[in-house]
Write a protein that holds these residues in place. Structure first.
Motif, PDB file in Angstrom:
ATOM      1  N   UNK A 230       0.596  -2.908   5.634  1.00  0.00           N
ATOM      2  CA  UNK A 230       1.937  -3.405   5.315  1.00  0.00           C
ATOM      3  C   UNK A 230       1.971  -4.934   5.302  1.00  0.00           C
ATOM      4  N   UNK A 231       1.342  -5.551   6.309  1.00  0.00           N
ATOM      5  CA  UNK A 231       1.319  -7.018   6.359  1.00  0.00           C
ATOM      6  C   UNK A 231       0.616  -7.586   5.137  1.00  0.00           C
ATOM      7  N   UNK A 232      -0.518  -6.960   4.751  1.00  0.00           N
ATOM      8  CA  UNK A 232      -1.269  -7.446   3.593  1.00  0.00           C
ATOM      9  C   UNK A 232      -0.467  -7.283   2.312  1.00  0.00           C
ATOM     10  N   UNK A 233       0.191  -6.145   2.166  1.00  0.00           N
ATOM     11  CA  UNK A 233       0.928  -5.909   0.920  1.00  0.00           C
ATOM     12  C   UNK A 233       2.130  -6.829   0.773  1.00  0.00           C
ATOM     13  N   UNK A 234       2.849  -7.101   1.858  1.00  0.00           N
ATOM     14  CA  UNK A 234       3.958  -8.049   1.751  1.00  0.00           C
ATOM     15  C   UNK A 234       3.455  -9.422   1.325  1.00  0.00           C
ATOM     16  N   UNK A 235       2.276  -9.796   1.827  1.00  0.00           N
ATOM     17  CA  UNK A 235       1.729 -11.087   1.421  1.00  0.00           C
ATOM     18  C   UNK A 235       1.310 -11.069  -0.046  1.00  0.00           C
ATOM     19  N   UNK A 236       0.729  -9.960  -0.494  1.00  0.00           N
ATOM     20  CA  UNK A 236       0.350  -9.862  -1.909  1.00  0.00           C
ATOM     21  C   UNK A 236       1.587  -9.846  -2.811  1.00  0.00           C
ATOM     22  N   UNK A 237       2.637  -9.154  -2.375  1.00  0.00           N
ATOM     23  CA  UNK A 237       3.886  -9.169  -3.137  1.00  0.00           C
ATOM     24  C   UNK A 237       4.421 -10.597  -3.248  1.00  0.00           C
ATOM     25  N   UNK A 238       4.313 -11.352  -2.163  1.00  0.00           N
ATOM     26  CA  UNK A 238       4.745 -12.755  -2.200  1.00  0.00           C
ATOM     27  C   UNK A 238       3.993 -13.534  -3.274  1.00  0.00           C
ATOM     28  N   UNK A 239       2.720 -13.248  -3.430  1.00  0.00           N
ATOM     29  CA  UNK A 239       1.930 -13.971  -4.429  1.00  0.00           C
ATOM     30  C   UNK A 239       2.409 -13.673  -5.847  1.00  0.00           C
ATOM     31  N   UNK A 240       2.891 -12.448  -6.081  1.00  0.00           N
ATOM     32  CA  UNK A 240       3.415 -12.150  -7.430  1.00  0.00           C
ATOM     33  C   UNK A 240       4.675 -12.975  -7.696  1.00  0.00           C
ATOM     34  N   UNK A 241       5.502 -13.141  -6.682  1.00  0.00           N
ATOM     35  CA  UNK A 241       6.707 -13.958  -6.861  1.00  0.00           C
ATOM     36  C   UNK A 241       6.346 -15.435  -7.025  1.00  0.00           C
ATOM     37  N   UNK A 242       5.310 -15.883  -6.326  1.00  0.00           N
ATOM     38  CA  UNK A 242       4.857 -17.267  -6.509  1.00  0.00           C
ATOM     39  C   UNK A 242       4.426 -17.498  -7.951  1.00  0.00           C
TER      40      UNK A 242
ATOM     41  N   UNK B 209      -0.677 -10.956 -14.798  1.00  0.00           N
ATOM     42  CA  UNK B 209       0.320  -9.904 -14.991  1.00  0.00           C
ATOM     43  C   UNK B 209       1.032  -9.626 -13.661  1.00  0.00           C
ATOM     44  N   UNK B 210       1.972 -10.507 -13.317  1.00  0.00           N
ATOM     45  CA  UNK B 210       2.616 -10.447 -12.000  1.00  0.00           C
ATOM     46  C   UNK B 210       3.401  -9.157 -11.800  1.00  0.00           C
ATOM     47  N   UNK B 211       4.135  -8.731 -12.821  1.00  0.00           N
ATOM     48  CA  UNK B 211       4.970  -7.540 -12.670  1.00  0.00           C
ATOM     49  C   UNK B 211       4.118  -6.304 -12.447  1.00  0.00           C
ATOM     50  N   UNK B 212       3.034  -6.157 -13.236  1.00  0.00           N
ATOM     51  CA  UNK B 212       2.148  -5.001 -13.067  1.00  0.00           C
ATOM     52  C   UNK B 212       1.479  -5.033 -11.694  1.00  0.00           C
ATOM     53  N   UNK B 213       1.089  -6.232 -11.262  1.00  0.00           N
ATOM     54  CA  UNK B 213       0.479  -6.360  -9.939  1.00  0.00           C
ATOM     55  C   UNK B 213       1.457  -5.920  -8.857  1.00  0.00           C
ATOM     56  N   UNK B 214       2.706  -6.350  -8.999  1.00  0.00           N
ATOM     57  CA  UNK B 214       3.699  -6.006  -7.974  1.00  0.00           C
ATOM     58  C   UNK B 214       3.924  -4.494  -7.902  1.00  0.00           C
ATOM     59  N   UNK B 215       3.881  -3.817  -9.045  1.00  0.00           N
ATOM     60  CA  UNK B 215       4.017  -2.353  -9.023  1.00  0.00           C
ATOM     61  C   UNK B 215       2.906  -1.718  -8.169  1.00  0.00           C
ATOM     62  N   UNK B 216       1.679  -2.204  -8.351  1.00  0.00           N
ATOM     63  CA  UNK B 216       0.559  -1.685  -7.550  1.00  0.00           C
ATOM     64  C   UNK B 216       0.773  -1.965  -6.068  1.00  0.00           C
ATOM     65  N   UNK B 217       1.179  -3.186  -5.752  1.00  0.00           N
ATOM     66  CA  UNK B 217       1.363  -3.564  -4.348  1.00  0.00           C
ATOM     67  C   UNK B 217       2.501  -2.774  -3.710  1.00  0.00           C
TER      68      UNK B 217
END
Length: 325
Positions: free
Chosen positions: A199-211, A175-183
């Motif tokens: 902040x560094x961790x969250x930008x990387x996690x956001x990147x994973x949702x786009x991947x 569930x990429x979209x829901x994950x991105x909302x959390x991040x």
């Protein structure tokens, strides 16, 4: 030790814990060494928790915790912390039942001490234990309890950590979209508190949702934000994963284009950058992920070396019980 000195030592112990939580492991170890004469058992438990983060062998850590627990019956706060650490240690060796039992006992100890504010961290670990076993529904339930406890206690930085964990479970469930909302909520809290590591961790996690959505351009933009902060703050453990994700995004973009050779060259360079940061660390998980990323680059080049490297990486990750790589 008089009451004032004891209170000061405990205040410094809390500072050491916070330093470790924020990634300053060496500073935390130094401060624990100074505090050990005053609080030997408490410092021993915190050293175990730092050793777990550094992937030290689990057997000696469990022995140390059992030694502390043997004399902690009249000290419920210490007992709760030691049981929490033991639960995390047992989870690392895949003793889920033993871990859950210790963690529930930790909650009981904290309740006996009237320290309900410490329960949220234990609920986080229970979430982690069940997530590790692939039991996502109970994991989300425990994380949700933790999030509620932290919000009631106005622990916004702690709430950010739990939001990140819930987001990663959503990502594992596809569930990429829901994950991105959390991040994104987590990122907002990290920005409010000036938490550059978060902040560094969250930008990387956001990147994973786009991947996951194969949106390589957005993934590369998010990874760049992560690396900008991670490199500036010397957050090597985050930078390693960001370089890996940059490589994956470049492979995605290369496969979607007519001539992706330049992107594949850049992807291989990203893998090498990740490996250069890994040399001073002992992280089998990160090493296997970088091998997997390199295998995908080679596969895109139709290199015969891709198949054995990918197979070895998948076997390593399976052995590490990493279902979401």
């Amino acid at each position: 030790m008089n009451g004032g000195a004891a209170g000061d030592a405990r205040g410094q112990l809390a500072r050491a814990v916070l330093m470790g939580d924020r990634g300053n492991v060496d500073g935390a170890r130094d401060l624990l060494g100074q505090l050990e004469p005053a609080l030997p058992d408490e410092c021993r438990v915190e050293r175990v928790l730092l050793d777990l983060r550094d992937q030290r062998p689990t057997g000696p850590l469990l022995d140390a915790l059992d030694d502390v627990l043997a004399r902690s019956d009249e000290r419920p706060l210490l007992r709760g912390r030691a049981l929490h650490a033991k639960g995390r240690s047992l989870a690392r060796v895949a003793d889920t039942a033993g871990a859950a039992s210790c963690l529930l006992d930790a909650l009981a100890s904290y309740a006996a001490a009237g320290a309900s504010e410490r329960a949220a961290a234990v609920y986080d670990t229970l979430g982690m234990v069940f997530a590790f076993e692939g039991q996502l529904e109970p994991a989300v339930a425990y994380y949700a309890i933790s999030l509620a406890e932290k919000l009631v206690g106005e622990d916004r930085s702690g709430a950010a950590i739990t939001l990140g964990q819930i987001g990663r479970l959503q990502l594992r469930a596809g569930r990429a979209r829901e994950a991105r909302r959390c991040f994104e909520l987590d990122l907002r809290l990290a920005e409010e508190h000036g938490d550059l590591r978060g902040q560094a961790q969250m930008w990387n996690d956001i990147a994973r949702t786009y991947l996951m959505e194969e949106r390589s351009t957005e993934a590369l933009d998010a990874v760049a934000r992560s690396l900008e902060t991670a490199d500036g703050q010397h957050l090597e453990e985050i930078a390693i994963f960001a370089h890996k994700d940059r490589a994956l995004a470049l492979v995605q973009r290369a496969r979607a284009s007519r001539d992706g050779s330049a992107d594949l060259d850049s992807a291989m360079a990203a893998v090498r950058q990740g490996r250069s940061l890994l040399r001073s660390r002992h992280d089998a998980f990160a090493a296997a992920l970088l091998d997997h990323a390199e295998g995908l680059v080679l596969e895109s080049r139709e290199d015969p070396g891709a198949a054995p490297l990918l197979q070895a990486a998948v076997e390593s990750l399976s052995g590490l019980r990493a279902p979401d790589f």
